[in-house]
Design an enzyme around this catalytic site. Structure first.
Site, PDB file in Angstrom:
ATOM      1  N   GLU A 189       0.886  -1.169   0.000  1.00  0.00           N
ATOM      2  CA  GLU A 189       0.000   0.000   0.000  1.00  0.00           C
ATOM      3  C   GLU A 189       0.918   1.210   0.000  1.00  0.00           C
ATOM      4  O   GLU A 189       1.764   1.348   0.877  1.00  0.00           O
ATOM      5  CB  GLU A 189      -0.917  -0.024   1.215  1.00  0.00           C
ATOM      6  N   CYS A 240      -1.446   8.902   4.351  1.00  0.00           N
ATOM      7  CA  CYS A 240      -1.497   8.573   2.920  1.00  0.00           C
ATOM      8  C   CYS A 240      -2.824   9.044   2.338  1.00  0.00           C
ATOM      9  O   CYS A 240      -2.935   9.296   1.145  1.00  0.00           O
ATOM     10  CB  CYS A 240      -1.333   7.081   2.740  1.00  0.00           C
TER      11      CYS A 240
HETATM   12  P1  NAD Z   1       9.041   5.181   3.113  1.00  0.00           P
HETATM   13  O1  NAD Z   1       8.762   4.559   1.799  1.00  0.00           O
HETATM   14  O2  NAD Z   1      10.129   6.165   3.201  1.00  0.00           O
HETATM   15  O3  NAD Z   1       9.392   4.047   4.179  1.00  0.00           O
HETATM   16  C1  NAD Z   1       8.537   2.942   4.384  1.00  0.00           C
HETATM   17  C2  NAD Z   1       9.370   1.784   4.887  1.00  0.00           C
HETATM   18  O4  NAD Z   1      10.261   1.393   3.839  1.00  0.00           O
HETATM   19  C3  NAD Z   1      10.255   2.143   6.081  1.00  0.00           C
HETATM   20  O5  NAD Z   1      10.329   1.027   6.948  1.00  0.00           O
HETATM   21  C4  NAD Z   1      11.585   2.399   5.436  1.00  0.00           C
HETATM   22  O6  NAD Z   1      12.698   2.191   6.293  1.00  0.00           O
HETATM   23  C5  NAD Z   1      11.580   1.357   4.347  1.00  0.00           C
HETATM   24  N1  NAD Z   1      12.525   1.630   3.272  1.00  0.00           N
HETATM   25  C6  NAD Z   1      13.007   2.824   2.857  1.00  0.00           C
HETATM   26  N2  NAD Z   1      13.894   2.645   1.859  1.00  0.00           N
HETATM   27  C7  NAD Z   1      13.941   1.320   1.644  1.00  0.00           C
HETATM   28  C8  NAD Z   1      14.658   0.494   0.755  1.00  0.00           C
HETATM   29  N3  NAD Z   1      15.508   1.001  -0.133  1.00  0.00           N
HETATM   30  N4  NAD Z   1      14.454  -0.838   0.806  1.00  0.00           N
HETATM   31  C9  NAD Z   1      13.578  -1.362   1.683  1.00  0.00           C
HETATM   32  N5  NAD Z   1      12.883  -0.643   2.561  1.00  0.00           N
HETATM   33  C10 NAD Z   1      13.062   0.673   2.539  1.00  0.00           C
HETATM   34  O7  NAD Z   1       7.653   5.759   3.643  1.00  0.00           O
HETATM   35  P2  NAD Z   1       7.361   6.555   4.985  1.00  0.00           P
HETATM   36  O8  NAD Z   1       7.969   7.892   4.905  1.00  0.00           O
HETATM   37  O9  NAD Z   1       7.648   5.709   6.188  1.00  0.00           O
HETATM   38  O10 NAD Z   1       5.780   6.661   4.883  1.00  0.00           O
HETATM   39  C11 NAD Z   1       5.180   7.586   4.046  1.00  0.00           C
HETATM   40  C12 NAD Z   1       4.732   6.955   2.749  1.00  0.00           C
HETATM   41  O11 NAD Z   1       3.920   5.836   3.019  1.00  0.00           O
HETATM   42  C13 NAD Z   1       3.881   7.899   1.911  1.00  0.00           C
HETATM   43  O12 NAD Z   1       4.193   7.750   0.561  1.00  0.00           O
HETATM   44  C14 NAD Z   1       2.464   7.409   2.194  1.00  0.00           C
HETATM   45  O13 NAD Z   1       1.521   7.732   1.208  1.00  0.00           O
HETATM   46  C15 NAD Z   1       2.685   5.942   2.321  1.00  0.00           C
HETATM   47  N6  NAD Z   1       1.632   5.300   3.088  1.00  0.00           N
HETATM   48  C16 NAD Z   1       0.688   4.607   2.410  1.00  0.00           C
HETATM   49  C17 NAD Z   1      -0.357   4.010   3.089  1.00  0.00           C
HETATM   50  C18 NAD Z   1      -1.414   3.237   2.349  1.00  0.00           C
HETATM   51  O14 NAD Z   1      -2.180   2.538   2.985  1.00  0.00           O
HETATM   52  N7  NAD Z   1      -1.489   3.346   1.051  1.00  0.00           N
HETATM   53  C19 NAD Z   1      -0.434   4.135   4.473  1.00  0.00           C
HETATM   54  C20 NAD Z   1       0.566   4.845   5.140  1.00  0.00           C
HETATM   55  C21 NAD Z   1       1.596   5.421   4.439  1.00  0.00           C
END
Ligand code: NAD
Length: 540
Positions: free
Chosen positions: A293, A327
């Site tokens: 998501e 999000c």
């Molecule tokens: P992010 O993508 O920066 O991080 C999410 C997770 O991915 C974290 O645990 C992070 O450490 C990990 N991550 C980062 N780089 C990575 C890599 N190269 N390889 C593997 N894992 C990696 O997101 P965030 O800042 O924590 O959250 C915000 C984002 O999440 C926004 O884009 C938001 O829209 C989305 N979000 C979506 C939903 C949904 O249900 N659609 C819900 C909540 C948040």
């Protein structure tokens, strides 16, 4: 041996408490906040139940107060990852073989513990570590987490009771096995409840899980991890692996028994994970399940016949609750040009009333954004809008990082429907408004549908039923969660199963059976009760 068929209770949602000044819940929360702020915590990796202090540490500071150190966490490296993998492999068979209601009971107990008082720990950690105010922490860390833990067992029971048909000559059974291998859960910072759901949903369905929490929510996530132990989860079923995302990911996706990804976060990171999985495909024992998501650019469309008085507060909440770091936050607003001035005046006036500051002061509606990188990125969008032709900042726009990562709730009026801040996800307290030509509603809906690559949430404010249906049809693929006369955020487990398609993810609907179905691999068993006398068909 119990051969009865267990009936878990029908789903329900934990009601949120109100925390009025002097109320018992407010006093308990305040005591917890004080205790947590005064006692920085040392957070280990947990692999196979073993707490490991690796010595590679990162500090945790409150986003609203740089000087407040809340603790340190230890990062997992290859040795801890291997230990967790080994522990997962050794417990997998026993965990999967437990009657499902025994697994369900662990998470139902976690929900009960939250309700009975553990919520104050989760709320305090979420307020301090992720800068959520009392209300935002309560609906997330306490209520939504408990709802996932208590509702998923009910959804699982609905799945398990689904069986194939039998006859007197044959008995058919559907066996719902977990995936053959481990699930990698990667959680975002913005919802403690998502961090609760992503590892626990596959675990409930019998899987073992390697969980990598986001670096900026390790504090609340550590309290979730401790909750599992209190609730009786066997060691090794969920392993807690904070650390460097790319290192951990490379290590885990390189394992032949990687069987599923449960991810929530940004679209770019999800795409990179998917590519990483594709690159390892030949090495896997089974095709991995990929559930993600991701981002959003969620719209609110105000029809000319809408009840404006109720639309304005909903727009303000939808855009600026939790600093727009949902999000599902409203981030592009479409107003009818013929009535835009009265709406803009009201919107700006209400937005200017929002106070910005620490979540510990209850008058503050908007608190700090999560970290330095988010602050810089959001500030960059605001600065760009200042200089972009046709963009006008109507409210807010100030950014102040002297004490914490504070950004004023900001409204940008864009003359062009494809201005940068109408299209890209900002993930901060920034709402961009475009005034559409209300003599051509079909063209306006096309614009809403095509402006951004995302399709997570969206809302329409309108009165006349045929107009509502017209919008529903025109925007059929523009949002996985569509709201009529409401803000497009605040989904409740079981009532609004959540997720979007297009650039917003695989739409596997957290908080419903649809998500749990991804964590099982069914086997059909047919047993024949007849004897075959000959291979020949009768007509021969
Ligand atoms: P992010 O993508 O920066 O991080 C999410 C997770 O991915 C974290 O645990 C992070 O450490 C990990 N991550 C980062 N780089 C990575 C890599 N190269 N390889 C593997 N894992 C990696 O997101 P965030 O800042 O924590 O959250 C915000 C984002 O999440 C926004 O884009 C938001 O829209 C989305 N979000 C979506 C939903 C949904 O249900 N659609 C819900 C909540 C948040």
């Amino acid at each position: 041996m119990n051969n009865g068929i267990c009936a878990v209770p029908a789903r329900r949602n934990l009601p949120n408490e109100h925390y009025l000044a002097g109320s018992p819940e407010r006093l308990k929360l305040e005591a917890e906040l004080e205790r947590m702020a005064a006692n920085p915590v040392e957070i280990p990796v947990v692999a196979g139940g073993k707490e490991i202090f690796t010595g590679r540490v990162k500090e945790i500071r409150a986003p609203h107060d740089h000087s407040l150190v809340l603790g340190r966490y230890h990062e997992a490296g290859p040795a801890e990852l291997d230990l967790a993998l080994q522990a997962g492999r050794s417990v997998a068979r026993d965990w999967a073989a437990l009657p499902w209601e025994e697994r369900a009971a662990v998470f139902m107990k976690a929900a009960a513990l939250i309700e009975q008082g553990y919520k104050y720990r989760l709320n305090a950690a979420t307020m301090l570590g992720q800068s959520k105010n009392i209300y935002q922490a309560e609906i997330d860390a306490a209520c939504e987490s408990a709802d996932f833990y208590s509702n998923n067992p009910y959804f699982a029971s609905q799945i398990y009771r689904r069986q194939s048909e039998s006859t007197s000559a044959e008995l058919n059974r559907l066996e719902y096995r977990p995936l053959e291998g481990f699930v990698y859960a990667v959680t975002p910072f913005n919802f403690t409840a998502i961090a609760a759901n992503l590892p626990s949903a596959p675990a409930l369905m019998g899987n073992v899980v390697m969980w990598k929490p986001a670096s900026s929510s390790v504090l609340s996530n550590w309290h979730l991890m401790q909750l599992y132990r209190l609730a009786g989860l066997p060691d090794g079923v969920i392993n807690f692996l904070p650390g460097r995302a790319s290192e951990i990911t490379t290590h885990l996706l390189g394992q032949p028994d990687f069987a599923g990804l449960h991810f929530t976060g940004s679209t770019g990171v999800f795409n990179s994970l998917w590519k990483g999985i594709a690159g390892n495909l030949e090495n896997y024992r089974t095709y991995p399940r990929i559930v993600g998501e991701t981002g959003g650019k969620d719209f609110v469309f105000v029809h000319p016949d809408a009840d404006f008085a109720s639309a304005i507060p909903a727009i303000v909440r939808g855009a600026f609750e939790y600093q727009g770091q949902k999000c599902s936050a409203s981030s592009r607003l479409y107003l009818p040009r013929s009535r835009s001035q009265e709406l803009l005046d009201a919107l700006v006036a209400e937005t200017k009333k929002l106070k910005v500051g620490s979540p510990l002061e209850p008058g503050n509606f908007v608190n700090a954004v999560i970290d330095k990188a988010a602050f810089a990125s959001i500030k960059g969008y605001i600065e760009k809008a200042r200089s972009e032709a046709g963009c006008h900042i109507l409210a807010g726009g100030k950014c102040d990082d002297s004490r914490g990562w504070f950004i004023e709730p900001t409204i940008i009026l864009a003359d062009k429907p494809d201005a940068t801040t109408m299209v890209e996800e900002i993930f901060g307290p920034v709402l961009t408004v475009y005034c559409y030509d209300d003599s051509d509603l079909d063209a306006a809906y096309k614009l809403v549908d095509a402006t951004s690559p995302y399709a997570l949430t969206g809302a329409i404010f309108a009165r006349e039923r045929r107009e509502i249906v017209r919008a529903l049809n025109a925007l059929a693929n523009a949002a996985g969660n569509f709201y009529i006369n409401d803000k497009p955020s605040g989904a409740v487990v079981g009532r609004q199963p959540f997720g979007g398609a297009r650039g917003s993810g695989t739409n596997d609907k957290a908080g419903s059976e649809l998500n749990l179905l991804r964590w099982i691999s069914a086997r059909n068993i047919k047993e024949n009760f007849t004897q075959l006398d000959s291979w020949a068909y009768g007509y021969m």
